[in-house]
Design a protein around this motif. Structure first.
Motif, PDB file in Angstrom:
ATOM      1  N   SER A 154       0.858  -1.187   0.000  1.00 42.05           N
ATOM      2  CA  SER A 154       0.000   0.000   0.000  1.00 42.05           C
ATOM      3  C   SER A 154       0.885   1.226   0.000  1.00 42.05           C
ATOM      4  O   SER A 154       1.728   1.378   0.881  1.00 42.05           O
ATOM      5  CB  SER A 154      -0.876   0.034   1.257  1.00 42.05           C
ATOM      6  OG  SER A 154      -1.812  -1.001   1.245  1.00 42.05           O
ATOM      7  N   ILE A 155       0.682   2.091  -0.980  1.00 41.00           N
ATOM      8  CA  ILE A 155       1.487   3.309  -1.075  1.00 41.00           C
ATOM      9  C   ILE A 155       0.609   4.535  -0.929  1.00 41.00           C
ATOM     10  O   ILE A 155      -0.534   4.545  -1.397  1.00 41.00           O
ATOM     11  CB  ILE A 155       2.275   3.354  -2.412  1.00 41.00           C
ATOM     12  CG1 ILE A 155       3.266   4.528  -2.429  1.00 41.00           C
ATOM     13  CG2 ILE A 155       1.348   3.392  -3.614  1.00 41.00           C
ATOM     14  CD1 ILE A 155       4.253   4.489  -3.594  1.00 41.00           C
ATOM     15  N   GLN A 156       1.137   5.538  -0.252  1.00 46.67           N
ATOM     16  CA  GLN A 156       0.467   6.829  -0.109  1.00 46.67           C
ATOM     17  C   GLN A 156       1.319   7.901  -0.765  1.00 46.67           C
ATOM     18  O   GLN A 156       2.533   7.950  -0.523  1.00 46.67           O
ATOM     19  CB  GLN A 156       0.319   7.197   1.371  1.00 46.67           C
ATOM     20  CG  GLN A 156      -0.570   6.281   2.163  1.00 46.67           C
ATOM     21  CD  GLN A 156      -0.621   6.685   3.632  1.00 46.67           C
ATOM     22  OE1 GLN A 156       0.403   6.805   4.280  1.00 46.67           O
ATOM     23  NE2 GLN A 156      -1.817   6.878   4.150  1.00 46.67           N
TER      24      GLN A 156
ATOM     25  N   SER B  48       5.016   7.233   0.973  1.00 43.54           N
ATOM     26  CA  SER B  48       5.398   6.234   1.970  1.00 43.54           C
ATOM     27  C   SER B  48       4.489   5.033   1.821  1.00 43.54           C
ATOM     28  O   SER B  48       3.447   5.110   1.175  1.00 43.54           O
ATOM     29  CB  SER B  48       5.334   6.808   3.375  1.00 43.54           C
ATOM     30  OG  SER B  48       4.025   7.149   3.725  1.00 43.54           O
ATOM     31  N   GLY B  49       4.899   3.924   2.383  1.00 45.95           N
ATOM     32  CA  GLY B  49       4.095   2.718   2.202  1.00 45.95           C
ATOM     33  C   GLY B  49       4.449   1.613   3.154  1.00 45.95           C
ATOM     34  O   GLY B  49       5.416   1.700   3.921  1.00 45.95           O
TER      35      GLY B  49
END
Lengths: 137, 137, 137, 137
Positions: free
Chosen positions: C82-84, C124-125
């Motif tokens: 999961s990446i933000q 970030s992830g």
């Protein structure tokens, strides 16, 4: 920052009482809480809070980290949250620590983790919150 | 497939009773459940189940979708789950539907969604589960 | 730990050359890399690497953090990530830092972030990797 | 809807050419694309596109699904995306299909999957996008 009086009021809410959550601190984008899981939410593994209860602690503790940086007329709501379960949650009480990684005008990006009574990580996650107008009742 | 007797037994567990969850069906990798949220878990938005309660329904319903494809001596546990909140969860009861997307020897990949009483989506998610040996007590 | 010779060999691979990735270090569960995005992968925002390129750096740098803790006959592969995206990725070069949060016999849980040339976080992830048998060719 | 002329123009961009991506269709919140992975981005597993390339296809195809529902002066950018890798991506070409699950004034929630040449799922994901003002150059 959220003072003791406000924290005490928050900690009396029915959700926290039912699950066993207590917010300990929320200030300048960091927050922590404690989970003493109520017996009924420990299922299906005897003595272990359901993963959804760990999620709830993480989600609500993240929210306070973000709220601690907002003026009082603003609040927040979760857009999405990804949680990882690292190890069985066997040794209560659990401590959850969260941190605001980045904030824009309308969004907050948070991370947090939960450790057991021995300090061993049991879950961690990241989330995106939306900043909204909503005064706590 | 999980027969009516097994579902009835599962639905008597203390977690479901406390939150207001009832599994309706689980067969061949698909499952559904219903959430009539208990009053105490509707907080902080009056009448709306906390996002953690929606998560719990999604997580547990996904698990049954996977379990429905496993022999009775196997069970599963969540590795990670990502949930998205699409709209406020205002109109109870809620229905959760899940589906096993793919299964390997040790892992299951699931997706699911929750709709409100009008059929409007309120949350959806995807998850990775680990297949383990654990017979339901 | 991955010595200079191994890192030099890894950094000559065609993927890294095409995108502009260079692994700087990987040791004891931590790793870092640098992205000098190649012109062709900066699209649609002029001068900014596509989000998929940032993801690729994060994913591959996480992998080295995990690999740095494994014996040489083992490797890893991503189960989910999961990446933000925290802010526009405008100031190259970018630095990616990753950390192994927890490892079981078959799984590794990682987190990482990417900062721009001014140290400002851009992404970030978190991820779950599977540990597999595979020797780098 | 995005007509053939616009799609042809989009498909000439340098990122797609470098990786091997071609958008096939985008209309009314649904979209599809094809990945014929360029040789240099197939690493470290011979003949398999790196997971970051699969991610890039998923991310960009999701974007077109959302854009297909927006007026021409609006575009979108990824806030966060969670991807799951279901099976090794061995049989090119790959087809990616995406769908807008829900849209608010500022956010779009998407899901998508990638199948190989035999129709076998290799990856899937969900994402949250932000709707922004940005006309394609």
């Amino acid at each position: 920052m959220m003072d003791r009086k406000l924290l005490a009021r928050i900690n009396r809410n029915s959700l926290y009482k039912t699950l066993g959550i207590k917010v300990l601190e929320a200030s300048q984008g960091s927050s922590s809480s404690r989970l003493d899981p109520a017996g009924p939410v420990c299922w299906p593994f005897p003595g272990q809070p359901h993963g959804g209860i760990l999620f709830t602690v993480l989600d609500t503790t993240m929210a306070w980290a973000l709220v601690s940086t907002l003026p009082s007329e603003l609040n927040c709501t979760t857009i999405d949250l990804s949680i990882q379960y690292l190890a069985p949650a066997q040794a209560a009480p659990f401590t959850c620590s969260c941190r605001l990684k980045h904030k824009t005008g309308r969004l907050g990006f948070l991370e947090g983790q939960i450790v057991d009574a021995d300090g061993k990580p049991v879950a961690s996650g990241q989330a995106t919150f939306r900043i909204i107008k909503f005064a706590m009742p």
